[in-house]
Design a protein around this motif. Structure first.
Motif, PDB file in Angstrom:
ATOM      1  N   MET A 174       3.812   0.836  -9.645  1.00 31.21           N
ATOM      2  CA  MET A 174       4.028   2.065  -9.166  1.00 31.21           C
ATOM      3  C   MET A 174       2.786   2.770  -9.214  1.00 31.21           C
ATOM      4  SD  MET A 174       7.393   4.018  -8.496  1.00 31.21           S
ATOM      5  CE  MET A 174       8.804   4.213  -7.174  1.00 31.21           C
ATOM      6  N   SER A 175       2.821   3.275  -7.723  1.00 33.06           N
ATOM      7  CA  SER A 175       1.633   4.882  -7.890  1.00 33.06           C
ATOM      8  C   SER A 175       2.086   5.496  -8.101  1.00 33.06           C
ATOM      9  CB  SER A 175       1.074   4.884  -6.451  1.00 33.06           C
ATOM     10  OG  SER A 175       0.239   6.255  -6.123  1.00 33.06           O
ATOM     11  N   ASP A 176       1.348   6.965  -9.189  1.00 34.95           N
ATOM     12  CA  ASP A 176       1.354   8.277  -9.731  1.00 34.95           C
ATOM     13  C   ASP A 176       1.082   8.860  -8.687  1.00 34.95           C
ATOM     14  OD1 ASP A 176       2.873   7.182 -12.094  1.00 34.95           O
ATOM     15  OD2 ASP A 176       0.672   7.173 -13.134  1.00 34.95           O
ATOM     16  N   THR A 177      -0.089   8.468  -7.995  1.00 30.08           N
ATOM     17  CA  THR A 177      -0.293   8.932  -7.001  1.00 30.08           C
ATOM     18  C   THR A 177       0.844   9.958  -5.592  1.00 30.08           C
ATOM     19  OG1 THR A 177      -2.196   8.311  -7.462  1.00 30.08           O
ATOM     20  CG2 THR A 177      -2.560  10.043  -4.935  1.00 30.08           C
ATOM     21  N   PHE A 178       1.387   8.616  -5.245  1.00 31.92           N
ATOM     22  CA  PHE A 178       2.063   8.550  -3.965  1.00 31.92           C
ATOM     23  C   PHE A 178       3.400   9.018  -4.154  1.00 31.92           C
ATOM     24  CE2 PHE A 178      -1.716   6.195  -3.086  1.00 31.92           C
ATOM     25  CZ  PHE A 178      -2.756   7.234  -2.289  1.00 31.92           C
ATOM     26  N   ASP A 179       4.109   9.405  -3.677  1.00 35.37           N
ATOM     27  CA  ASP A 179       5.784   9.428  -3.549  1.00 35.37           C
ATOM     28  C   ASP A 179       6.666   8.585  -3.156  1.00 35.37           C
ATOM     29  OD1 ASP A 179       8.562   9.862  -4.494  1.00 35.37           O
ATOM     30  OD2 ASP A 179       8.435  11.770  -2.477  1.00 35.37           O
ATOM     31  N   ILE A 180       6.324   6.833  -3.672  1.00 31.82           N
ATOM     32  CA  ILE A 180       6.512   5.896  -2.846  1.00 31.82           C
ATOM     33  C   ILE A 180       7.858   6.389  -2.395  1.00 31.82           C
ATOM     34  CG2 ILE A 180       6.874   3.293  -2.623  1.00 31.82           C
ATOM     35  CD1 ILE A 180       4.425   4.591  -3.736  1.00 31.82           C
ATOM     36  N   THR A 181       8.802   6.249  -0.803  1.00 36.39           N
ATOM     37  CA  THR A 181       9.841   5.835  -0.827  1.00 36.39           C
ATOM     38  C   THR A 181      10.020   4.156  -0.581  1.00 36.39           C
ATOM     39  OG1 THR A 181       8.731   7.324   1.393  1.00 36.39           O
ATOM     40  CG2 THR A 181      10.941   6.361   1.916  1.00 36.39           C
ATOM     41  N   GLU A 182       9.893   3.545  -0.442  1.00 34.56           N
ATOM     42  CA  GLU A 182      10.115   1.952  -0.191  1.00 34.56           C
ATOM     43  C   GLU A 182       8.653   1.137  -0.443  1.00 34.56           C
ATOM     44  OE1 GLU A 182      11.860  -1.009   2.683  1.00 34.56           O
ATOM     45  OE2 GLU A 182      12.303   0.620   3.029  1.00 34.56           O
ATOM     46  N   THR A 183       9.597   0.008  -1.516  1.00 37.34           N
ATOM     47  CA  THR A 183       8.527  -0.861  -1.819  1.00 37.34           C
ATOM     48  C   THR A 183       8.837  -2.150  -1.684  1.00 37.34           C
ATOM     49  OG1 THR A 183       7.975   0.505  -4.676  1.00 37.34           O
ATOM     50  CG2 THR A 183       7.515  -2.189  -4.235  1.00 37.34           C
ATOM     51  N   LEU A 184       7.661  -2.500  -0.913  1.00 35.50           N
ATOM     52  CA  LEU A 184       7.540  -4.321   0.316  1.00 35.50           C
ATOM     53  C   LEU A 184       6.873  -5.623  -0.870  1.00 35.50           C
ATOM     54  CD1 LEU A 184       8.734  -5.731   2.789  1.00 35.50           C
ATOM     55  CD2 LEU A 184       6.587  -5.203   3.843  1.00 35.50           C
ATOM     56  N   ASP A 185       8.249  -6.657  -1.049  1.00 36.42           N
ATOM     57  CA  ASP A 185       7.700  -7.427  -2.185  1.00 36.42           C
ATOM     58  C   ASP A 185       7.001  -8.613  -0.733  1.00 36.42           C
ATOM     59  OD1 ASP A 185       6.923  -9.566  -3.641  1.00 36.42           O
ATOM     60  OD2 ASP A 185       8.237  -8.988  -4.890  1.00 36.42           O
ATOM     61  N   VAL A 186       5.518  -9.127  -0.889  1.00 40.53           N
ATOM     62  CA  VAL A 186       5.274  -9.887   0.048  1.00 40.53           C
ATOM     63  C   VAL A 186       4.164 -10.866  -0.536  1.00 40.53           C
ATOM     64  CG1 VAL A 186       5.129  -8.176   1.990  1.00 40.53           C
ATOM     65  CG2 VAL A 186       3.240  -8.990   0.765  1.00 40.53           C
ATOM     66  N   LYS A 187       4.537 -11.034  -2.462  1.00 37.31           N
ATOM     67  CA  LYS A 187       3.995 -12.547  -3.322  1.00 37.31           C
ATOM     68  C   LYS A 187       4.497 -12.997  -2.639  1.00 37.31           C
ATOM     69  CE  LYS A 187       6.102 -10.070  -6.662  1.00 37.31           C
ATOM     70  NZ  LYS A 187       6.047  -8.924  -8.001  1.00 37.31           N
ATOM     71  N   GLY A 188       3.216 -14.522  -2.730  1.00 37.10           N
ATOM     72  CA  GLY A 188       3.139 -15.180  -2.223  1.00 37.10           C
ATOM     73  C   GLY A 188       3.014 -15.860  -0.562  1.00 37.10           C
ATOM     74  N   ALA A 189       3.566 -14.902   0.111  1.00 34.75           N
ATOM     75  CA  ALA A 189       3.126 -14.557   2.127  1.00 34.75           C
ATOM     76  C   ALA A 189       1.755 -14.896   1.826  1.00 34.75           C
ATOM     77  CB  ALA A 189       3.942 -13.208   2.175  1.00 34.75           C
ATOM     78  N   SER A 190       1.330 -15.806   2.635  1.00 38.02           N
ATOM     79  CA  SER A 190       0.036 -15.397   3.448  1.00 38.02           C
ATOM     80  C   SER A 190      -0.209 -14.866   4.775  1.00 38.02           C
ATOM     81  CB  SER A 190      -1.004 -16.375   3.268  1.00 38.02           C
ATOM     82  OG  SER A 190       0.119 -17.819   3.835  1.00 38.02           O
ATOM     83  N   CYS A 191      -1.427 -14.523   5.872  1.00 41.90           N
ATOM     84  CA  CYS A 191      -1.264 -14.322   6.648  1.00 41.90           C
ATOM     85  C   CYS A 191      -1.050 -15.353   8.390  1.00 41.90           C
ATOM     86  CB  CYS A 191      -2.531 -14.021   6.757  1.00 41.90           C
ATOM     87  SG  CYS A 191      -4.079 -13.516   8.951  1.00 41.90           S
ATOM     88  N   PRO A 192       0.048 -14.334   8.588  1.00 44.73           N
ATOM     89  CA  PRO A 192      -0.315 -13.561   9.231  1.00 44.73           C
ATOM     90  C   PRO A 192       1.378 -12.329   8.779  1.00 44.73           C
ATOM     91  CG  PRO A 192       1.180 -14.227  10.521  1.00 44.73           C
ATOM     92  CD  PRO A 192       0.303 -15.651   9.581  1.00 44.73           C
ATOM     93  N   MET A 193       1.817 -13.008   7.760  1.00 41.39           N
ATOM     94  CA  MET A 193       2.929 -12.482   7.094  1.00 41.39           C
ATOM     95  C   MET A 193       3.375 -11.251   6.275  1.00 41.39           C
ATOM     96  SD  MET A 193       5.421 -14.341   8.640  1.00 41.39           S
ATOM     97  CE  MET A 193       6.676 -13.448   8.413  1.00 41.39           C
ATOM     98  N   PRO A 194       1.981 -10.489   5.480  1.00 37.25           N
ATOM     99  CA  PRO A 194       2.110  -9.149   4.853  1.00 37.25           C
ATOM    100  C   PRO A 194       2.161  -7.766   6.283  1.00 37.25           C
ATOM    101  CG  PRO A 194       1.130 -10.887   4.058  1.00 37.25           C
ATOM    102  CD  PRO A 194       1.166 -11.737   4.681  1.00 37.25           C
ATOM    103  N   VAL A 195       1.321  -8.354   6.900  1.00 37.53           N
ATOM    104  CA  VAL A 195       1.323  -7.407   8.065  1.00 37.53           C
ATOM    105  C   VAL A 195       2.504  -7.278   8.832  1.00 37.53           C
ATOM    106  CG1 VAL A 195      -0.186  -6.987  10.093  1.00 37.53           C
ATOM    107  CG2 VAL A 195      -1.703  -7.652   8.728  1.00 37.53           C
ATOM    108  N   VAL A 196       3.169  -8.835   9.278  1.00 38.01           N
ATOM    109  CA  VAL A 196       4.426  -8.516  10.362  1.00 38.01           C
ATOM    110  C   VAL A 196       5.695  -7.677   9.681  1.00 38.01           C
ATOM    111  CG1 VAL A 196       5.987 -10.013  11.018  1.00 38.01           C
ATOM    112  CG2 VAL A 196       3.742 -10.510  11.678  1.00 38.01           C
ATOM    113  N   LYS A 197       5.770  -8.521   8.437  1.00 39.83           N
ATOM    114  CA  LYS A 197       6.643  -7.784   7.748  1.00 39.83           C
ATOM    115  C   LYS A 197       6.663  -6.327   7.287  1.00 39.83           C
ATOM    116  CE  LYS A 197       8.321 -12.008   5.156  1.00 39.83           C
ATOM    117  NZ  LYS A 197       8.739 -12.496   3.901  1.00 39.83           N
TER     118      LYS A 197
END
Length: 81
Positions: free
Chosen positions: A1-24
């Motif tokens: 988690m970034s200390d720089t930004f106030d993260i509202t939500e985390t999206l886990d797209v590990k294992g997904a390849s193009c174009p799914m990270p963009v779509v999700k």
């Protein structure tokens, strides 16, 4: 988690390849309110250029930062409108 930004939500797209990270990512951003920030965690190296290009061509979002963290790529995207 970034200390720089106030993260509202985390999206886990590990294992997904193009174009799914963009779509999700688009789907997750649509569910946020203006000013909220989405952290996207991917394992596809192509997500660096894919999400950069998507954000540059999409109104209402701003790519704040991209970080390569070992085998993971973290993207911080804010909904601006």
């Amino acid at each position: 988690m970034s200390d720089t930004f106030d993260i509202t939500e985390t999206l886990d797209v590990k294992g997904a390849s193009c174009p799914m990270p963009v779509v999700k990512t688009k789907s997750a951003i649509d569910g946020l309110s203006e000013g909220e920030t989405l952290e996207v965690v991917a394992t596809d190296p192509g997500s660096m250029s894919d999400l950069d290009g998507w954000a540059a061509g999409t109104e209402g979002v701003e790519l704040l930062e991209q970080v390569e963290d070992g085998d993971e790529f973290k993207h911080y995207i804010q909904k601006t409108a």
